[in-house]
Design a protein around this motif. Structure first.
Motif, PDB file in Angstrom:
ATOM      1  N   SER A   1      -5.927  -7.191  -1.830  1.00 19.71           N
ATOM      2  CA  SER A   1      -6.004  -7.431  -3.272  1.00 19.71           C
ATOM      3  C   SER A   1      -6.400  -6.183  -4.049  1.00 19.71           C
ATOM      4  CB  SER A   1      -6.952  -8.586  -3.588  1.00 19.71           C
ATOM      5  OG  SER A   1      -8.187  -8.393  -3.004  1.00 19.71           O
ATOM      6  N   ILE A   2      -6.772  -5.111  -3.378  1.00 20.92           N
ATOM      7  CA  ILE A   2      -6.968  -3.838  -4.074  1.00 20.92           C
ATOM      8  C   ILE A   2      -6.280  -2.748  -3.259  1.00 20.92           C
ATOM      9  CG2 ILE A   2      -9.110  -4.399  -5.281  1.00 20.92           C
ATOM     10  CD1 ILE A   2     -10.632  -3.024  -3.053  1.00 20.92           C
ATOM     11  N   ALA A   3      -6.112  -1.589  -3.888  1.00 25.66           N
ATOM     12  CA  ALA A   3      -5.480  -0.476  -3.195  1.00 25.66           C
ATOM     13  C   ALA A   3      -6.547   0.344  -2.479  1.00 25.66           C
ATOM     14  CB  ALA A   3      -4.723   0.397  -4.193  1.00 25.66           C
ATOM     15  N   GLY A   4      -6.307   0.661  -1.221  1.00 28.79           N
ATOM     16  CA  GLY A   4      -7.270   1.465  -0.485  1.00 28.79           C
ATOM     17  C   GLY A   4      -7.008   1.403   1.004  1.00 28.79           C
TER      18      GLY A   4
ATOM     19  N   LEU B   1      -1.690  -1.751  -0.536  1.00 32.19           N
ATOM     20  CA  LEU B   1      -1.618  -1.941  -1.986  1.00 32.19           C
ATOM     21  C   LEU B   1      -1.816  -3.427  -2.270  1.00 32.19           C
ATOM     22  CD1 LEU B   1       1.411   0.312  -2.893  1.00 32.19           C
ATOM     23  CD2 LEU B   1      -1.003   0.802  -3.156  1.00 32.19           C
ATOM     24  N   PRO B   2      -2.220  -3.788  -3.486  1.00 34.66           N
ATOM     25  CA  PRO B   2      -2.405  -5.205  -3.797  1.00 34.66           C
ATOM     26  C   PRO B   2      -1.158  -6.017  -3.459  1.00 34.66           C
ATOM     27  CG  PRO B   2      -3.179  -3.862  -5.600  1.00 34.66           C
ATOM     28  CD  PRO B   2      -2.584  -2.931  -4.603  1.00 34.66           C
ATOM     29  N   GLY B   3      -1.359  -7.162  -2.814  1.00 30.85           N
ATOM     30  CA  GLY B   3      -0.237  -8.020  -2.487  1.00 30.85           C
ATOM     31  C   GLY B   3       0.430  -7.697  -1.178  1.00 30.85           C
TER      32      GLY B   3
ATOM     33  N   GLY C   1     -12.038  -7.203  -0.685  1.00 34.73           N
ATOM     34  CA  GLY C   1     -10.781  -6.553  -1.043  1.00 34.73           C
ATOM     35  C   GLY C   1      -9.545  -7.242  -0.513  1.00 34.73           C
ATOM     36  N   THR C   2      -9.696  -8.428   0.062  1.00 32.50           N
ATOM     37  CA  THR C   2      -8.530  -9.161   0.548  1.00 32.50           C
ATOM     38  C   THR C   2      -8.575 -10.582   0.016  1.00 32.50           C
ATOM     39  OG1 THR C   2      -9.625  -9.951   2.530  1.00 32.50           O
ATOM     40  CG2 THR C   2      -8.494  -7.849   2.706  1.00 32.50           C
TER      41      THR C   2
END
Lengths: 220, 328
Positions: free
Chosen positions: A35-38, A8-10, A24-25
């Motif tokens: 930094s994004i969910a996935g 999850l972000p963070g 995404g990081t």
């Protein structure tokens, strides 16, 4: 520390000394965070070509690239909800053109000095909405740039493959077709028929048999 | 007040259930209807299973949040609800290319809109955005701006639209009948809810963030049950209808992973207890964060389920080919 399968972000993924940050990081306090969910994927970093950055000192061992995929991968194109162009073909995906990304665009307007296009596909992914771009006259081909006439290389409605060379100004992305693989991939004739390429600069209408000039993309 | 002449407006005085003479004349009876906080001072309202993402198909990201009405111990003797719930829908449009008129921006342009539905509160709201809604929009924008990594989206804009289907109240409805004025406390709960719901929607839309931001509210209230009658206590996640005398309240947008606050909105006379109030609000935010994380994990799992099964299938395929190779 083992990598989580889903982030999850963070969420802390690992130290920046052990991994390289991918899409995404982000890095905070020399640690890599999501930094994004996935789902988290770790892949060996593609070794950079020596010609691209000869000045940077290479690390002794390439760090594995940590990234978070933004959407289900293209391998899941067989998923039942995928459209005819694969997943997200209906809604499109949140993707932005970047410098060096290959795009497919439709010609919308011709000017004296440039052709205006609408970018529809970025790097093989259908965009949610079209981005406006221009192909300047001097970016159409690599040779005889001064002899290019826009109306002789494009026609409104043509589908063009090109590469983004600049994010441009407030409204336009700048696209170049100055390579053999880039140029018009699908063209319609003045009579309204789909044409086929016959040379690097000509398309032929199968019905009327007339030739029309284009900046033809080399068929892949 | 500027009226909306393009639509057929409902009655301006509100549409709540009828209030009988007994309630107005017999003040004691009216007071008996007053809701009371049944939770402990550090206990939050439960929002488990009431946060859901991807509910608006046309938006690139969306979420729904509901904080239910706090349950009262007394059996209801009137049709009027003792307090209201909080129901929010957030939808995100974009990131999309900026319109031509907007100048070049190297990072994401964030626009936030908070709109109360006309039926969101006891007194009917207009269709045109009023000052409170604009104020909430600005506060929400500050809360989100600190968490989004805007540099990843040059030349694009994103719109965060929060629709309040049911808003938290400023106070108990009976106090309005008695002529007391609400202090505008309810917007703090609405803001905290807006922050939480738009955070979920942003994660759903896949916009890069440094952390998950969540909203929380704490309040300092005068405790009528105490001996002196003016002792103040701090409560987390207050339902403002439950408390008669509110001294101060604070809503924050809190990044738990980094221990940062992106937004703080304080109302009332805080006095020397500002730190305590802010700390309480962050505790409330951490509470809503746990629900937020669970909902997001659930959504991610649902979204990538197809991919996982395809991966398994392809793995099976390679297995079988290997088998064939071996036998041949």
């Amino acid at each position: 520390m083992a990598l989580p399968t889903v982030a999850l972000p963070g969420q802390l993924l690992g130290p920046a000394t052990k991994y390289a940050p991918g899409p995404g990081t982000h890095i905070h306090d020399s640690n890599i965070y999501a930094s994004i969910a996935g789902p988290v994927t770790s892949a060996p970093t593609p070794t950079p070509k020596p010609s691209t950055n000869p000045s940077t000192s290479k690390p002794t061992k390439p760090l594995p690239l940590l990234s978070i995929s933004r959407k289900p991968s293209s391998s899941s194109a067989f998923a039942p909800d995928a459209g005819i162009l694969g997943i997200n073909s209906g809604g499109g995906s949140n993707i932005l053109p970047e410098v060096d990304s290959e795009v497919l665009a439709r010609v919308t307007r011709l000017g004296q000095r440039f052709a205006t296009v609408e970018i529809l596909v970025v790097g093989g992914e259908v965009t949610r909405e079209g981005f406006q771009g221009v192909v300047r006259r001097e970016d159409v081909r690599g040779t005889e740039k001064d002899k290019v006439k826009v109306e002789e290389v494009f026609r409104v409605g043509d589908l063009v493959r090109g590469v983004v060379i600049s994010l441009g100004d407030q409204s336009n992305y700048y696209i170049s077709t100055a390579q053999n693989e880039y140029g018009v991939v699908m063209a319609t004739s003045a009579a309204g028929n789909q044409m086929y390429p016959i040379s690097w600069k000509e398309f032929r209408d199968p019905k009327t048999g007339k030739n029309e000039t284009r900046k033809v993309a080399k068929p892949l | 007040m500027n009226t909306d002449r393009r639509r057929i407006n409902g009655p301006s005085g509100g549409t709540s259930a009828p209030l009988f003479v007994q309630a107005v004349k017999d003040v004691g009876y009216l007071q008996s209807l007053r809701p009371e906080r049944t939770r402990g001072p550090n206990e939050l309202r439960t929002i488990c299973k009431l946060l859901q993402t991807s509910i608006v198909p046309s938006a690139s990201g969306s979420a729904y949040l509901e904080i239910p009405m706090s349950r009262s111990t007394t059996t209801p003797t009137t049709l009027i609800k003792p307090s209201s719930a909080l129901k929010l829908v957030c939808s995100i449009q974009g990131p999309k290319p900026l319109p031509r008129s907007v100048p070049y921006s190297p990072s994401l342009v964030l626009t936030t809109t908070v709109k109360f539905a006309p039926f969101a509160s006891r007194t009917r709201r207009g269709y045109i955005r009023d000052a409170v809604e604009r104020d909430l929009g600005v506060h929400l924008e500050t809360a989100l701006r600190g968490v989004i990594i805007g540099e990843r989206w040059p030349k694009s804009g994103v719109e965060v639209v929060v629709t309040v289907l049911e808003g938290d109240e400023d106070g108990w409805w009976g106090d309005d009948e008695l002529g007391a004025k609400g202090g505008g406390w309810g917007v703090l709960n609405v803001l905290a809810g807006c922050i939480t719901v738009s955070s979920a929607a942003i994660a759903d839309a896949g916009i890069d963030c440094v952390d998950i931001v969540s909203g929380g509210v704490a309040a300092i209230i005068r405790n009528p049950g105490s001996k002196k009658g003016n002792e103040v206590v701090r409560v987390l996640d207050p339902c403002f209808a439950d408390h008669k005398d509110i001294v101060a309240a604070c809503a924050v947008g809190y990044l738990a992973g980094r221990d940062e606050i992106t937004e703080a909105w304080t109302k009332g006379n805080v006095g020397a207890r500002g730190n305590e109030l802010m700390e309480g609000a962050t505790h409330a935010a951490v509470g809503s964060l746990s629900v937020l994380k669970e909902a997001l994990l659930e959504a991610v799992e649902a979204k990538y389920q197809g991919q996982a099964t395809v991966g398994k299938l392809s793995a099976k395929k390679t297995e079988t080919t290997e088998d064939v190779d071996m036998s041949g």
